[in-house]
Design a protein around this motif. Structure first.
Motif, PDB file in Angstrom:
ATOM      1  N   GLY A 375       7.099  10.217  -8.502  1.00 53.88           N
ATOM      2  CA  GLY A 375       6.147  10.526  -8.144  1.00 53.88           C
ATOM      3  C   GLY A 375       6.357  10.441  -6.321  1.00 53.88           C
ATOM      4  O   GLY A 375       5.568  11.100  -5.938  1.00 53.88           O
ATOM      5  N   HIS A 376       6.477   9.721  -5.731  1.00 57.46           N
ATOM      6  CA  HIS A 376       6.305   8.938  -4.267  1.00 57.46           C
ATOM      7  C   HIS A 376       7.148  10.279  -3.561  1.00 57.46           C
ATOM      8  O   HIS A 376       8.390  11.412  -3.704  1.00 57.46           O
ATOM      9  CB  HIS A 376       7.661   7.304  -4.570  1.00 57.46           C
ATOM     10  N   LYS A 377       6.984  10.751  -1.739  1.00 59.89           N
ATOM     11  CA  LYS A 377       7.453  11.598  -1.547  1.00 59.89           C
ATOM     12  C   LYS A 377       7.669  10.499  -0.065  1.00 59.89           C
ATOM     13  O   LYS A 377       7.785   9.909   0.406  1.00 59.89           O
ATOM     14  CB  LYS A 377       6.353  12.343  -1.538  1.00 59.89           C
ATOM     15  N   PRO A 378       8.777  11.384   0.690  1.00 64.63           N
ATOM     16  CA  PRO A 378       8.919  10.586   1.754  1.00 64.63           C
ATOM     17  C   PRO A 378       7.686  10.277   2.351  1.00 64.63           C
ATOM     18  O   PRO A 378       7.608   9.977   3.772  1.00 64.63           O
ATOM     19  CB  PRO A 378       9.709  11.307   2.357  1.00 64.63           C
ATOM     20  N   ASP A 379       7.010  11.510   2.802  1.00 61.30           N
ATOM     21  CA  ASP A 379       5.305  11.076   3.680  1.00 61.30           C
ATOM     22  C   ASP A 379       4.297   9.762   3.346  1.00 61.30           C
ATOM     23  O   ASP A 379       3.652   9.742   3.670  1.00 61.30           O
ATOM     24  CB  ASP A 379       5.089  12.184   3.641  1.00 61.30           C
ATOM     25  N   ASP A 380       5.018   9.424   1.611  1.00 60.08           N
ATOM     26  CA  ASP A 380       3.711   8.855   1.161  1.00 60.08           C
ATOM     27  C   ASP A 380       3.434   7.612   1.836  1.00 60.08           C
ATOM     28  O   ASP A 380       4.564   7.187   2.707  1.00 60.08           O
ATOM     29  CB  ASP A 380       4.023   8.545  -0.438  1.00 60.08           C
ATOM     30  N   GLN A 381       2.201   6.983   2.214  1.00 62.63           N
ATOM     31  CA  GLN A 381       1.539   5.705   2.764  1.00 62.63           C
ATOM     32  C   GLN A 381       2.076   4.453   1.597  1.00 62.63           C
ATOM     33  O   GLN A 381       1.575   4.445   0.715  1.00 62.63           O
ATOM     34  CB  GLN A 381       0.103   5.827   3.352  1.00 62.63           C
ATOM     35  N   VAL A 382       2.666   3.497   2.486  1.00 65.86           N
ATOM     36  CA  VAL A 382       2.637   1.885   1.772  1.00 65.86           C
ATOM     37  C   VAL A 382       2.851   0.735   2.718  1.00 65.86           C
ATOM     38  O   VAL A 382       2.583   1.441   4.114  1.00 65.86           O
ATOM     39  CB  VAL A 382       4.211   2.412   1.149  1.00 65.86           C
ATOM     40  N   VAL A 383       2.349  -0.171   2.548  1.00 65.21           N
ATOM     41  CA  VAL A 383       1.738  -1.367   3.196  1.00 65.21           C
ATOM     42  C   VAL A 383       2.440  -2.345   3.276  1.00 65.21           C
ATOM     43  O   VAL A 383       2.714  -2.999   2.610  1.00 65.21           O
ATOM     44  CB  VAL A 383       0.107  -1.911   2.378  1.00 65.21           C
ATOM     45  N   ASP A 384       3.281  -2.796   4.786  1.00 64.78           N
ATOM     46  CA  ASP A 384       4.512  -2.839   5.058  1.00 64.78           C
ATOM     47  C   ASP A 384       3.503  -4.640   5.225  1.00 64.78           C
ATOM     48  O   ASP A 384       2.706  -4.657   6.191  1.00 64.78           O
ATOM     49  CB  ASP A 384       4.593  -3.243   5.616  1.00 64.78           C
ATOM     50  N   GLU A 385       3.216  -5.301   3.923  1.00 60.88           N
ATOM     51  CA  GLU A 385       3.041  -7.256   4.102  1.00 60.88           C
ATOM     52  C   GLU A 385       3.637  -7.803   3.237  1.00 60.88           C
ATOM     53  O   GLU A 385       4.311  -7.541   2.665  1.00 60.88           O
ATOM     54  CB  GLU A 385       1.002  -6.919   3.182  1.00 60.88           C
ATOM     55  N   PRO A 386       2.723  -8.965   2.878  1.00 64.77           N
ATOM     56  CA  PRO A 386       3.229 -10.776   2.742  1.00 64.77           C
ATOM     57  C   PRO A 386       3.544 -10.248   1.374  1.00 64.77           C
ATOM     58  O   PRO A 386       2.486  -9.768   0.478  1.00 64.77           O
ATOM     59  CB  PRO A 386       2.790 -11.523   3.103  1.00 64.77           C
ATOM     60  N   VAL A 387       4.216 -10.276   0.770  1.00 64.97           N
ATOM     61  CA  VAL A 387       4.385 -10.400  -0.952  1.00 64.97           C
ATOM     62  C   VAL A 387       4.604 -11.274  -1.506  1.00 64.97           C
ATOM     63  O   VAL A 387       6.373 -11.740  -0.873  1.00 64.97           O
ATOM     64  CB  VAL A 387       5.041  -8.493  -1.357  1.00 64.97           C
ATOM     65  N   THR A 388       4.742 -11.224  -2.690  1.00 69.12           N
ATOM     66  CA  THR A 388       5.744 -12.814  -3.325  1.00 69.12           C
ATOM     67  C   THR A 388       6.205 -12.426  -4.625  1.00 69.12           C
ATOM     68  O   THR A 388       5.247 -11.933  -5.349  1.00 69.12           O
ATOM     69  CB  THR A 388       5.309 -14.030  -4.003  1.00 69.12           C
ATOM     70  N   ILE A 389       7.412 -11.738  -5.038  1.00 68.69           N
ATOM     71  CA  ILE A 389       7.537 -11.764  -6.727  1.00 68.69           C
ATOM     72  C   ILE A 389       8.574 -12.500  -7.663  1.00 68.69           C
ATOM     73  O   ILE A 389       9.091 -13.070  -6.792  1.00 68.69           O
ATOM     74  CB  ILE A 389       8.572 -10.289  -6.604  1.00 68.69           C
ATOM     75  N   GLU A 390       7.975 -12.908  -8.062  1.00 67.83           N
ATOM     76  CA  GLU A 390       8.239 -14.687  -9.271  1.00 67.83           C
ATOM     77  C   GLU A 390       9.306 -15.605  -8.454  1.00 67.83           C
ATOM     78  O   GLU A 390       9.881 -16.147  -8.548  1.00 67.83           O
ATOM     79  CB  GLU A 390       9.767 -14.056 -10.013  1.00 67.83           C
ATOM     80  N   GLY A 391       7.710 -15.813  -7.434  1.00 66.01           N
ATOM     81  CA  GLY A 391       8.390 -17.151  -6.537  1.00 66.01           C
ATOM     82  C   GLY A 391       9.002 -16.630  -5.592  1.00 66.01           C
ATOM     83  O   GLY A 391       9.995 -17.164  -5.135  1.00 66.01           O
ATOM     84  N   TRP A 392       9.803 -15.056  -5.398  1.00 63.22           N
ATOM     85  CA  TRP A 392      10.863 -14.341  -4.931  1.00 63.22           C
ATOM     86  C   TRP A 392       9.576 -14.323  -3.209  1.00 63.22           C
ATOM     87  O   TRP A 392       8.985 -13.142  -3.572  1.00 63.22           O
ATOM     88  CB  TRP A 392      12.227 -13.854  -5.276  1.00 63.22           C
ATOM     89  N   SER A 393       9.230 -14.281  -1.826  1.00 61.91           N
ATOM     90  CA  SER A 393       9.088 -13.625  -0.815  1.00 61.91           C
ATOM     91  C   SER A 393      10.257 -13.548   0.232  1.00 61.91           C
ATOM     92  O   SER A 393      10.572 -14.193   0.645  1.00 61.91           O
ATOM     93  CB  SER A 393       7.811 -15.232  -0.610  1.00 61.91           C
TER      94      SER A 393
END
Length: 712
Positions: A375-393
């Motif tokens: 459902g995303h579109k090329p113009d959709d806004q997302v936030v580039d920020e620190p993220v940790t997923i299952e211990g992986w950053s």
């Protein structure tokens, strides 16, 4: 006395009786043997095929492989030329063969008693078996009907068949069959195949010297063949010429042995990059056709001009010490070019179809496909920020975070954090399923780090995926064989299947938008070819692999470069050598095709950066080492060898300026011209080569062709 005399004369009378009895017995046995021979010969004669049947039954299977334009590119198995009728065979060729193989051919009955007697005498004198006593008719019988085993039983059957052949066919027919079926070495059967193989022209135009060389090959084709020993073949031709002159062959009288020495032999064909393609395509015959012993012609999709362009592009652009591979697919999956390495002779390993390597950010194609489908579109806004997923950053190569940006910008700068967040949102197994849906056949892990391209893939599979995008989401299956014929009858014909839709057209249009944006930014300019092009680069840890995959005008091309031992290649990145090889090939490959516009609007970030270095001023995607579980591993990157320490930077690898800009939404908006800049006392200093388009009013954005090279 008289009785004693009669007694002495009796024994001679008995011996005469015995001799008469033995003579009668022998004569009877001879008559019976002759009768049996006659019966055997005429029985064999009755079972012999007709002349036309013998003409159409070559010994062994031959496979001729044709390029898309019909050119024969490879011949495998025995090689047969055109069948030449007796009246079209040059007389000098007929005379040369008779002179060296069977000087009494015109007078014997199929077996030459004089030749057999001479052979027996010579074998007794030399105390070993002597070959060469078979007549031309006997050799024909052996070549067509018998094996080459050396036994008395086989010799008897050979003689019977020779006598039968002489009863059924004329001398001219026998000689025609023999000259068109004899083996002359180098895989060539028949004088026409031999002439084309060794002299590069048809047998109908053989000279006396060439005929002498060909006639001399029959005795020992493995030893005298020009492909085995050119000097031996020429020397044997001189021997044949002398025999022809001794027997008074008119055409040989004015020829000097030096003329034989001066004959120019055709050069040996080079084993070039075409063999990468044929080695991949021909094994598929087992699945396409039933087993057959008939000669077959295989018609393929290979475009020879594209193949030459691909070979030259890889040789010219692959870094020293590194290998390269290229695959080009047409709309229906036709493999138009395939290069598996720099040099087939030195390495037959096909890196386009066999090698599995990490694709780096080229794999993000599947991450963004899954996001667009969700459902995303090329113009959709997302936030580039620190993220940790299952211990992986994951971290961006810029070591910064941008805040709120749109997907198009995130893709253009190949931000690892956004790829990770999208993977988490849609599910890493969903990304893996998307990759498999698009034809990735190698195992795909579902650890979070997989979004950065940590699973090994094949170049052919990745190219197939991009080709399916170019076809608006319809599955493209690579193939190399269009049809197979035997005796001019089609026994296999390929049909392109366009019924499988992988993603909705709007999803394919969205990813094409992102891919076209990527090609038109920064040092990805190396992949531009002067017409609309979409694609993606990929670079892996420590510059071990460089990828570029893209499409334009209906042709999709994938390029990989790297070392077979997976060591670092200084300066190798997706936007450098692979992108240049892509452009070099594609400019020539699509030159005669009409320019095609993509059915999607392209939005170009004005900040001209190669998106896979990564984000800006970046390094390869996988700058963070991860273990099998996707967790980060602190590791010192492999150091280049001493000889590589001073490797110069590529032109598009200029070091970042001392004053690096902060990659935030304000900066992104300003360089893309989407909103006016904020008024500040000390404006952010622009890096060299970047203009401040922030003053352009939103309702009148800067035309793309003012700062970005337009696609013609």
């Amino acid at each position: 006395m008289a009785s004693r005399s009669r007694t002495k004369s009796a024994p001679p009378a008995r011996w005469k009786t015995v001799l008469k009895w033995l003579f009668g017995l022998g004569l009877g046995a001879a008559l019976l043997g002759l009768l049996a021979l006659v019966i055997a010969v005429y029985t064999a004669r009755a079972s012999l095929p007709s002349f036309d049947e013998l003409k159409s039954s070559p010994n062994g299977q031959m496979i001729r492989v044709h390029a898309a334009d019909g050119t024969v590119i490879v011949s495998l198995g025995p090689s047969y030329g055109e069948w030449i009728r007796y009246r079209d065979i040059p007389p000098v060729m007929r005379d040369a063969m008779i002179a060296v193989e069977d000087r009494r051919f015109r007078s014997h009955i199929g077996v030459d008693p004089i030749g057999v007697a001479r052979g027996i005498q010579v074998s007794l004198e030399r105390k070993r078996r002597v070959a060469g006593v078979s007549t031309i008719t006997q050799q024909l019988a052996r070549n067509v009907f018998l094996s080459s085993s050396r036994s008395y039983g086989r010799k008897v059957r050979e003689g019977i068949l020779a006598l039968a052949l002489e009863r059924k066919f004329t001398k001219d027919q026998i000689l025609e069959l023999y000259l068109n079926k004899a083996y002359f070495g180098g895989g060539a059967y028949g004088i026409d195949a031999a002439s084309r193989r060794f002299f590069a022209h048809a047998a109908t135009s053989l000279s006396t010297s060439e005929a002498a060389i060909i006639a001399g090959l029959v005795k020992a084709p493995s030893n005298y063949s020009p492909t085995a020993d050119a000097d031996a073949a020429v020397e044997r031709g001189r021997v044949v010429l002398r025999l022809m002159q001794q027997q008074g062959v008119p055409a040989a009288m004015g020829v000097d042995e030096a003329d034989v020495q001066a004959v120019k032999l055709a050069p040996e064909p080079l084993r070039n990059s075409v063999r990468y393609f044929t080695d991949w395509a021909l094994p598929q015959l087992e699945m396409l056709i039933d087993e057959t012993v008939e000669p077959i012609d295989v018609w393929t999709t290979l475009d020879l001009s594209m193949q030459r362009a691909a070979d030259e592009a890889i040789r010219a652009n692959a870094p020293s010490g590194a290998q390269g591979a290229l695959v080009a697919l047409d709309r229906g999956g036709e493999v138009r070019a395939m290069v598996g390495g720099k040099d087939y002779v030195s390495s037959i390993y096909n890196r386009a179809t066999q090698a599995t390597r990490q694709p780096g950010s080229a794999f993000k194609l599947f991450v963004y496909l899954a996001a667009l489908e969700a459902g995303h579109k090329p113009d959709d806004q997302v936030v580039d920020e620190p993220v940790t997923i299952e211990g992986w950053s994951p971290r961006n190569s810029s070591r910064r975070f941008s805040g709120s940006i749109d997907l198009r910008t995130a893709f253009a700068y190949s931000l690892n954090t956004i790829a990770a967040k999208l993977g988490l949102e849609v599910g890493f197994s969903t990304v893996a399923d998307m990759a498999r849906r698009f034809g990735i056949t190698t195992p795909i892990n579902t650890h979070p780090s997989m979004v950065l391209g940590t699973s090994d893939v094949r170049l052919l599979d990745m190219t197939r995926a991009f080709a399916s995008i170019s076809q608006k989401g319809v599955a493209v299956t690579p193939y190399g064989i269009t049809r197979v014929t035997a005796n001019n009858q089609v026994i296999y014909n390929h049909e392109v299947d366009t019924s499988r839709v992988l993603v909705a057209p709007y999803v394919a249009a969205g990813i094409t938008d992102l891919l076209q944006t990527a090609v038109n930014t920064g040092s990805a300019n190396a992949a531009q070819i002067g017409r609309p092009t979409a694609g993606k680069t990929g670079t892996t840890t420590s510059n071990k692999d460089g990828w570029f995959l893209g499409f334009s005008s209906g042709l999709t091309t994938g390029v990989w470069m790297g070392r077979d031992d997976a060591r670092t290649v200084p300066g190798l990145q997706g936007g450098t050598a692979p992108a240049r090889a892509f452009a070099s090939f594609m400019r020539r490959a699509v030159a005669s095709r009409p320019v095609e516009q993509f059915e999607t609007e392209v939005t170009l970030p004005e900040w001209q950066l190669e998106p896979d270095e990564e984000s800006y001023y970046g390094e390869p995607d996988n700058g963070v080492f991860v273990d099998a579980d996707g967790n980060p591993v602190e590791q010192v990157p492999e150091q280049p060898r001493a000889a590589e320490q001073e490797e110069p930077r590529e032109q598009d690898e200029a070091p970042p300026p001392d004053d690096e800009p902060q990659l935030d939404q304000e900066f992104i908006d300003r360089v893309t011209g989407r909103t006016p800049p904020r008024v500040t006392v000390s404006p952010i200093r622009q890096p060299p080569g970047v203009r401040d388009f922030g003053r352009t009013p939103p309702e009148r954005p800067l035309a793309r062709d003012q700062d970005v090279r337009p696609n013609q």
